[in-house]
Write a protein that holds these residues in place. Structure first.
Motif, PDB file in Angstrom:
ATOM      1  N   THR A 178       2.988   6.892 -48.011  1.00  0.00           N
ATOM      2  CA  THR A 178       3.903   5.825 -47.608  1.00  0.00           C
ATOM      3  C   THR A 178       3.691   5.448 -46.141  1.00  0.00           C
ATOM      4  OG1 THR A 178       5.616   7.481 -47.180  1.00  0.00           O
ATOM      5  CG2 THR A 178       5.692   6.350 -49.315  1.00  0.00           C
ATOM      6  N   THR A 179       3.363   6.431 -45.305  1.00  0.00           N
ATOM      7  CA  THR A 179       3.125   6.133 -43.888  1.00  0.00           C
ATOM      8  C   THR A 179       1.841   5.324 -43.726  1.00  0.00           C
ATOM      9  OG1 THR A 179       4.312   8.143 -43.255  1.00  0.00           O
ATOM     10  CG2 THR A 179       2.882   7.146 -41.587  1.00  0.00           C
ATOM     11  N   LEU A 180       0.809   5.672 -44.488  1.00  0.00           N
ATOM     12  CA  LEU A 180      -0.428   4.889 -44.452  1.00  0.00           C
ATOM     13  C   LEU A 180      -0.183   3.463 -44.946  1.00  0.00           C
ATOM     14  CD1 LEU A 180      -3.481   4.686 -43.976  1.00  0.00           C
ATOM     15  CD2 LEU A 180      -3.808   5.569 -46.303  1.00  0.00           C
ATOM     16  N   LEU A 181       0.571   3.328 -46.024  1.00  0.00           N
ATOM     17  CA  LEU A 181       0.915   1.995 -46.529  1.00  0.00           C
ATOM     18  C   LEU A 181       1.662   1.197 -45.462  1.00  0.00           C
ATOM     19  CD1 LEU A 181       1.199  -0.079 -48.871  1.00  0.00           C
ATOM     20  CD2 LEU A 181       3.346   1.081 -49.450  1.00  0.00           C
ATOM     21  N   ALA A 182       2.622   1.848 -44.783  1.00  0.00           N
ATOM     22  CA  ALA A 182       3.386   1.178 -43.725  1.00  0.00           C
ATOM     23  C   ALA A 182       2.458   0.693 -42.615  1.00  0.00           C
ATOM     24  CB  ALA A 182       4.440   2.133 -43.162  1.00  0.00           C
ATOM     25  N   TRP A 183       1.500   1.547 -42.228  1.00  0.00           N
ATOM     26  CA  TRP A 183       0.575   1.178 -41.151  1.00  0.00           C
ATOM     27  C   TRP A 183      -0.313   0.007 -41.573  1.00  0.00           C
ATOM     28  CZ3 TRP A 183      -4.449   0.522 -39.759  1.00  0.00           C
ATOM     29  CH2 TRP A 183      -4.723   0.505 -38.397  1.00  0.00           C
ATOM     30  N   LEU A 184      -0.831   0.064 -42.798  1.00  0.00           N
ATOM     31  CA  LEU A 184      -1.726  -1.003 -43.262  1.00  0.00           C
ATOM     32  C   LEU A 184      -1.010  -2.347 -43.350  1.00  0.00           C
ATOM     33  CD1 LEU A 184      -3.749   0.882 -46.037  1.00  0.00           C
ATOM     34  CD2 LEU A 184      -4.599   0.083 -43.816  1.00  0.00           C
ATOM     35  N   VAL A 185       0.191  -2.354 -43.923  1.00  0.00           N
ATOM     36  CA  VAL A 185       0.955  -3.605 -44.030  1.00  0.00           C
ATOM     37  C   VAL A 185       1.298  -4.118 -42.633  1.00  0.00           C
ATOM     38  CG1 VAL A 185       3.121  -4.634 -44.842  1.00  0.00           C
ATOM     39  CG2 VAL A 185       1.856  -3.066 -46.327  1.00  0.00           C
ATOM     40  N   SER A 186       1.742  -3.208 -41.754  1.00  0.00           N
ATOM     41  CA  SER A 186       2.081  -3.601 -40.384  1.00  0.00           C
ATOM     42  C   SER A 186       0.858  -4.143 -39.645  1.00  0.00           C
ATOM     43  CB  SER A 186       2.658  -2.405 -39.620  1.00  0.00           C
ATOM     44  OG  SER A 186       3.827  -1.944 -40.238  1.00  0.00           O
ATOM     45  N   PHE A 187      -0.285  -3.501 -39.841  1.00  0.00           N
ATOM     46  CA  PHE A 187      -1.529  -3.948 -39.204  1.00  0.00           C
ATOM     47  C   PHE A 187      -1.881  -5.359 -39.652  1.00  0.00           C
ATOM     48  CE2 PHE A 187      -6.166  -4.384 -39.188  1.00  0.00           C
ATOM     49  CZ  PHE A 187      -6.442  -4.091 -37.859  1.00  0.00           C
ATOM     50  N   LEU A 188      -1.824  -5.596 -40.958  1.00  0.00           N
ATOM     51  CA  LEU A 188      -2.151  -6.926 -41.480  1.00  0.00           C
ATOM     52  C   LEU A 188      -1.201  -7.986 -40.940  1.00  0.00           C
ATOM     53  CD1 LEU A 188      -3.009  -6.083 -45.211  1.00  0.00           C
ATOM     54  CD2 LEU A 188      -4.586  -6.846 -43.424  1.00  0.00           C
ATOM     55  N   VAL A 189       0.087  -7.689 -40.924  1.00  0.00           N
ATOM     56  CA  VAL A 189       1.073  -8.659 -40.430  1.00  0.00           C
ATOM     57  C   VAL A 189       0.869  -8.912 -38.939  1.00  0.00           C
ATOM     58  CG1 VAL A 189       3.537  -9.030 -39.992  1.00  0.00           C
ATOM     59  CG2 VAL A 189       2.785  -8.151 -42.206  1.00  0.00           C
ATOM     60  N   TYR A 190       0.704  -7.825 -38.168  1.00  0.00           N
ATOM     61  CA  TYR A 190       0.564  -7.987 -36.717  1.00  0.00           C
ATOM     62  C   TYR A 190      -0.717  -8.731 -36.350  1.00  0.00           C
ATOM     63  CZ  TYR A 190       0.352  -6.950 -31.743  1.00  0.00           C
ATOM     64  OH  TYR A 190       0.276  -7.065 -30.377  1.00  0.00           O
ATOM     65  N   GLN A 191      -1.833  -8.316 -36.932  1.00  0.00           N
ATOM     66  CA  GLN A 191      -3.101  -8.963 -36.597  1.00  0.00           C
ATOM     67  C   GLN A 191      -3.124 -10.422 -37.055  1.00  0.00           C
ATOM     68  OE1 GLN A 191      -5.263  -7.661 -34.546  1.00  0.00           O
ATOM     69  NE2 GLN A 191      -4.119  -5.741 -34.435  1.00  0.00           N
ATOM     70  N   THR A 192      -2.563 -10.693 -38.224  1.00  0.00           N
ATOM     71  CA  THR A 192      -2.469 -12.081 -38.703  1.00  0.00           C
ATOM     72  C   THR A 192      -1.599 -12.905 -37.755  1.00  0.00           C
ATOM     73  OG1 THR A 192      -2.740 -11.368 -40.996  1.00  0.00           O
ATOM     74  CG2 THR A 192      -1.831 -13.568 -40.630  1.00  0.00           C
ATOM     75  N   GLY A 193      -0.477 -12.322 -37.331  1.00  0.00           N
ATOM     76  CA  GLY A 193       0.407 -13.000 -36.400  1.00  0.00           C
ATOM     77  C   GLY A 193      -0.275 -13.285 -35.070  1.00  0.00           C
ATOM     78  N   MET A 194      -1.087 -12.336 -34.592  1.00  0.00           N
ATOM     79  CA  MET A 194      -1.808 -12.540 -33.339  1.00  0.00           C
ATOM     80  C   MET A 194      -2.849 -13.652 -33.477  1.00  0.00           C
ATOM     81  SD  MET A 194      -0.487 -10.588 -31.090  1.00  0.00           S
ATOM     82  CE  MET A 194      -1.685 -10.497 -29.765  1.00  0.00           C
ATOM     83  N   ILE A 195      -3.533 -13.678 -34.632  1.00  0.00           N
ATOM     84  CA  ILE A 195      -4.540 -14.721 -34.880  1.00  0.00           C
ATOM     85  C   ILE A 195      -3.864 -16.097 -34.903  1.00  0.00           C
ATOM     86  CG2 ILE A 195      -6.110 -15.659 -36.623  1.00  0.00           C
ATOM     87  CD1 ILE A 195      -6.798 -12.696 -37.307  1.00  0.00           C
ATOM     88  N   LEU A 196      -2.667 -16.158 -35.485  1.00  0.00           N
ATOM     89  CA  LEU A 196      -1.937 -17.429 -35.583  1.00  0.00           C
ATOM     90  C   LEU A 196      -1.187 -17.778 -34.287  1.00  0.00           C
ATOM     91  CD1 LEU A 196      -0.490 -17.047 -39.202  1.00  0.00           C
ATOM     92  CD2 LEU A 196      -2.463 -18.422 -38.463  1.00  0.00           C
ATOM     93  N   GLY A 197      -1.315 -16.913 -33.278  1.00  0.00           N
ATOM     94  CA  GLY A 197      -0.672 -17.209 -31.991  1.00  0.00           C
ATOM     95  C   GLY A 197       0.808 -16.916 -31.955  1.00  0.00           C
ATOM     96  N   MET A 198       1.285 -16.031 -32.812  1.00  0.00           N
ATOM     97  CA  MET A 198       2.719 -15.719 -32.859  1.00  0.00           C
ATOM     98  C   MET A 198       3.090 -14.546 -31.946  1.00  0.00           C
ATOM     99  SD  MET A 198       3.048 -16.021 -36.993  1.00  0.00           S
ATOM    100  CE  MET A 198       4.754 -15.573 -37.072  1.00  0.00           C
ATOM    101  N   GLY A 199       2.125 -13.950 -31.260  1.00  0.00           N
ATOM    102  CA  GLY A 199       2.388 -12.778 -30.457  1.00  0.00           C
ATOM    103  C   GLY A 199       2.831 -13.087 -29.033  1.00  0.00           C
ATOM    104  N   ALA A 200       2.973 -14.344 -28.719  1.00  0.00           N
ATOM    105  CA  ALA A 200       3.352 -14.707 -27.345  1.00  0.00           C
ATOM    106  C   ALA A 200       4.851 -14.631 -27.149  1.00  0.00           C
ATOM    107  CB  ALA A 200       2.867 -16.108 -27.042  1.00  0.00           C
TER     108      ALA A 200
END
Length: 200
Positions: A178-200
């Motif tokens: 479950t912790t690995l799943l949490a990290w993978l989902v969080s990674f995908l959301v965060y990196q996608t958000g950064m690519i889309l410019g939502m991290g500012a």
């Protein structure tokens, strides 16, 4: 077809006494199965946030005790694994606290801000997070996602261990999976958000 006809017993409303007895029995079974393990691990988690004790230094924020505790040091250790999902060691300490109970995640995170401004009790955690340059809506969303998916709380893990016939392998798989799943989902959301410019 008549051979398969079964007579059902009459349905009755349970009595209050019966409900109370059954409830007491289930509570006792729960306490007997999980209580001792939960108490022991809860004491370990408390000790992790409390020790080693650091002497207060004038002008030094009170959160230094939390940072220097065993839990704080562990959070610093896992911080490199949290950075790719946009989190830091403070988030790590809050997540370590969530092992005891998920609701502790928010209160532990709030401890940093309430200790820093102990004289002003009117400032909410929401306002502190809004004023902290580290946090932004994307990081907050990722923090919530990780908190939702990572290892179940101590009570759930203990009950799972007992109900699975004390199988360590399945329990370790539950925690790590479950912790690995949490990290993978969080990674995908965060990196996608950064690519889309939502991290500012």
């Amino acid at each position: 077809g008549e051979h398969f006809v079964m007579e059902l017993p009459p349905y009755r409303l349970p009595s209050l006494r019966g409900i109370l007895l059954k409830t007491a029995e289930r509570v006792w079974v729960y306490l007997r199965k999980a209580g001792t393990v939960i108490l022991g691990i809860s004491v370990l988690i408390w000790a992790g946030f409390t020790f080693p004790r650091t002497a207060p230094v004038p002008g030094q924020p009170a959160t230094v005790q939390l940072e220097q505790s065993f839990a704080g040091r562990f959070a610093r250790f896992i911080e490199p694994g949290l950075r790719p999902i946009g989190l830091d060691w403070r988030s790590g300490v809050a997540l370590v606290g969530g092992v005891a109970a998920k609701e502790v995640v928010v209160s532990t995170l709030g401890t940093f801000y309430s200790l820093q401004d102990a004289g002003d009790e009117d400032i909410s955690l929401q306002r502190h997070l809004a004023e902290d340059p580290f946090w932004n809506p994307l990081k907050a969303f990722v923090f919530l996602i990780f908190s939702l998916f990572y290892s179940p709380c101590l009570v759930a893990v203990t009950v799972f261990f007992k109900e699975s016939g004390s199988r360590r392998g399945w329990t370790i798989f539950l925690i790590l999976g479950t912790t690995l799943l949490a990290w993978l989902v969080s990674f995908l959301v965060y990196q996608t958000g950064m690519i889309l410019g939502m991290g500012a």
